[in-house]
Design an enzyme around this catalytic site. Structure first.
Site, PDB file in Angstrom:
ATOM      1  N   ARG A  58     -58.477  57.846 -33.716  1.00  0.00           N
ATOM      2  CA  ARG A  58     -58.483  56.953 -32.548  1.00  0.00           C
ATOM      3  C   ARG A  58     -57.206  56.116 -32.444  1.00  0.00           C
ATOM      4  NH1 ARG A  58     -63.386  54.139 -33.197  1.00  0.00           N
ATOM      5  NH2 ARG A  58     -62.137  52.329 -33.718  1.00  0.00           N
ATOM      6  N   TYR A 111     -52.566  49.742  -5.938  1.00  0.00           N
ATOM      7  CA  TYR A 111     -53.455  50.915  -6.026  1.00  0.00           C
ATOM      8  C   TYR A 111     -54.901  50.413  -5.977  1.00  0.00           C
ATOM      9  CZ  TYR A 111     -55.231  55.219  -8.289  1.00  0.00           C
ATOM     10  OH  TYR A 111     -55.891  56.374  -8.599  1.00  0.00           O
ATOM     11  N   ASP A 183     -47.127  48.129 -12.053  1.00  0.00           N
ATOM     12  CA  ASP A 183     -47.426  49.556 -11.948  1.00  0.00           C
ATOM     13  C   ASP A 183     -46.121  50.217 -11.503  1.00  0.00           C
ATOM     14  OD1 ASP A 183     -48.127  52.143 -11.064  1.00  0.00           O
ATOM     15  OD2 ASP A 183     -50.189  51.502 -10.654  1.00  0.00           O
ATOM     16  N   LYS A 208     -48.835  61.609 -12.959  1.00  0.00           N
ATOM     17  CA  LYS A 208     -47.977  61.946 -11.829  1.00  0.00           C
ATOM     18  C   LYS A 208     -46.715  62.655 -12.345  1.00  0.00           C
ATOM     19  CE  LYS A 208     -51.319  60.009  -9.683  1.00  0.00           C
ATOM     20  NZ  LYS A 208     -51.452  58.603  -9.359  1.00  0.00           N
TER      21      LYS A 208
END
Ligand SMILES: *Cc1c(COP(=O)(O)O)cnc(C)c1O
Length: 399
Positions: A58, A111, A183, A208
């Site tokens: 993890r 967003y 962002d 993206k």
């Protein structure tokens, strides 16, 4: 080292993997240690936050650490943390920086799932969000309260494309002890260098352009040294971990990002310029076009533009807009962007905006210009406009 060389070398350590060029996909949950001494040493190195020291899956392994090292270097930050999606990265960054009683300033152009996370989730935990005009600049000072801890910026907005004055906002934020979270997905690590403009925490939806091939989802948070312990702790407390196969795809995508982006940039400007001259187009919203209200700021702060922009049509009956989109062969109808393929999606910000009325009545469309030949893309859009005209004219005749 120049950036294109960095793109090729960052995060790569072939000597650790028998000389293979690419960091392999390392699968694993348990990490075995050869002795108590080794275990104690690893725990000490992990507690000291040594990059790459991991006692368990993890906390990442060599595949994760390769991407984190590469993106931190390219964005110019101190360290990066990978997340299973872009939104997970936004949510974890905000969770790490905010507590009950804190106040956040969020750009109206953000967003929308990020806005949903702040208002729905953080709101339930006593964090108050105020939406501000993306064009506020240093005027944002008027909205700062004693408990304002984060100013969240996104430039340009990924639907409405306002360019924000990030350095001005950062100066005000830091004067009041708030951090700037950005962002930076549109800017990518290549076209906007967040830490040179006062950003404290930068987020990439790696889904993206970093992945770049529409085949994996990932997010990355990159921080300055001061914010890093909070982001790292939030990622661990939330149990956020991403799969090594997806990270491998992101690393593979990263190596060619510069050549892809330059082509997306050139093609998008060509298509946007063609659209701007079209009789059925009301406005093109592309920061690299001189007609864009944020063009001067974009030129000042950005090093390039990607393949994503918007166009607003002159008002048309809905059936005509539908005919336009349905006539397109090369533009896929779908959300997301940053892959090799062209996309189109209708959007309507008028219901969400709270700081200013959306000034257009015609249909807004977001376009992602992929790596197809622009002659084919422009021919495709011409077909769309012809289909739109035909429906609009037959409706006018019937009326
Ligand atoms: C897509 C996107 C995100 C979220 O990324 P996912 O990987 O889809 O969760 C965040 N911000 C922007 C600007 C995006 O376009």
């Amino acid at each position: 080292m120049k950036e294109n060389t960095q793109l090729v070398t960052a995060g790569r350590h072939p000597e650790r993997f028998g000389g293979v060029v690419n960091t392999p996909v390392v699968r694993g949950s348990t990490v075995l240690h050869g002795s108590m001494a080794e275990w104690e040493d690893k725990k000490r190195r992990r507690a000291a936050d040594e990059a790459g020291a991991s006692t368990y899956g993890r906390f990442g392994n060599a595949t994760h650490h390769a991407l984190e090292e590469a993106v931190a270097e390219l964005e110019g930050g101190y360290r990066s943390q990978v997340f299973p999606s872009g939104l997970a990265a936004c949510a974890a960054a905000l969770t790490g920086l905010l507590s009950a009683g804190d106040h956040v300033l969020l750009t109206d152009s953000a967003y929308s799932p990020t806005r949903g996370f702040l208002t729905r989730v953080m709101g339930r935990f006593g964090v108050e969000t105020t939406i501000y005009d993306p064009l506020a600049g240093e005027g944002i000072e008027a909205f700062i309260r004693p408990n304002t801890k984060v100013i969240y910026v996104e430039s340009p907005g990924s639907e409405t494309f306002e360019i924000q004055d990030i350095p001005a906002i950062a100066t005000v934020a830091h004067r009041h002890g708030a951090r700037v979270v950005m962002d930076n997905t549109w800017g990518t690590p290549l076209f906007f260098k967040p830490f040179e403009h006062g950003v404290d925490v930068s987020i990439q939806a790696a889904t993206k352009y970093i992945v770049g091939h529409s085949d994996a989802m990932l997010g990355i948070v990159t921080c300055n040294q001061e914010a890093w312990p909070l982001i790292r702790q939030a990622a661990q407390d939330l149990g956020q971990t991403a799969g090594p196969d997806d990270i491998y795809l992101a690393l593979r995508g990263l190596r060619t990002m510069s050549v892809r982006l330059r082509q997306h940039e050139k093609a998008a400007i060509e298509v946007a310029t063609w659209l701007e001259a079209h009789a059925d187009v009301e406005r093109v919203l592309h920061p690299a076009l001189p007609s864009h209200p944020g063009h001067e700021l974009w030129k000042r702060d950005f090093l390039g533009s990607c393949g994503l922009f918007a166009v607003v049509l002159k008002p048309q009956p809905k059936a005509a807009v539908t005919a336009f989109i349905d006539a397109l062969q090369y533009f896929g109808l779908g959300v997301s962007w940053g892959g090799f393929e062209s996309l189109i999606i209708p959007f309507d910000p008028s219901g969400d905006r709270v700081t200013a009325r959306w000034p257009f009545d015609g249909q807004a469309l977001r376009l992602h210009i992929g790596l197809e030949d622009t002659c084919d893309l422009i021919a495709d859009l011409s077909r769309g406009f012809a289909a739109m005209r035909q429906v609009a004219e037959s409706q006018a005749l019937a009326a």
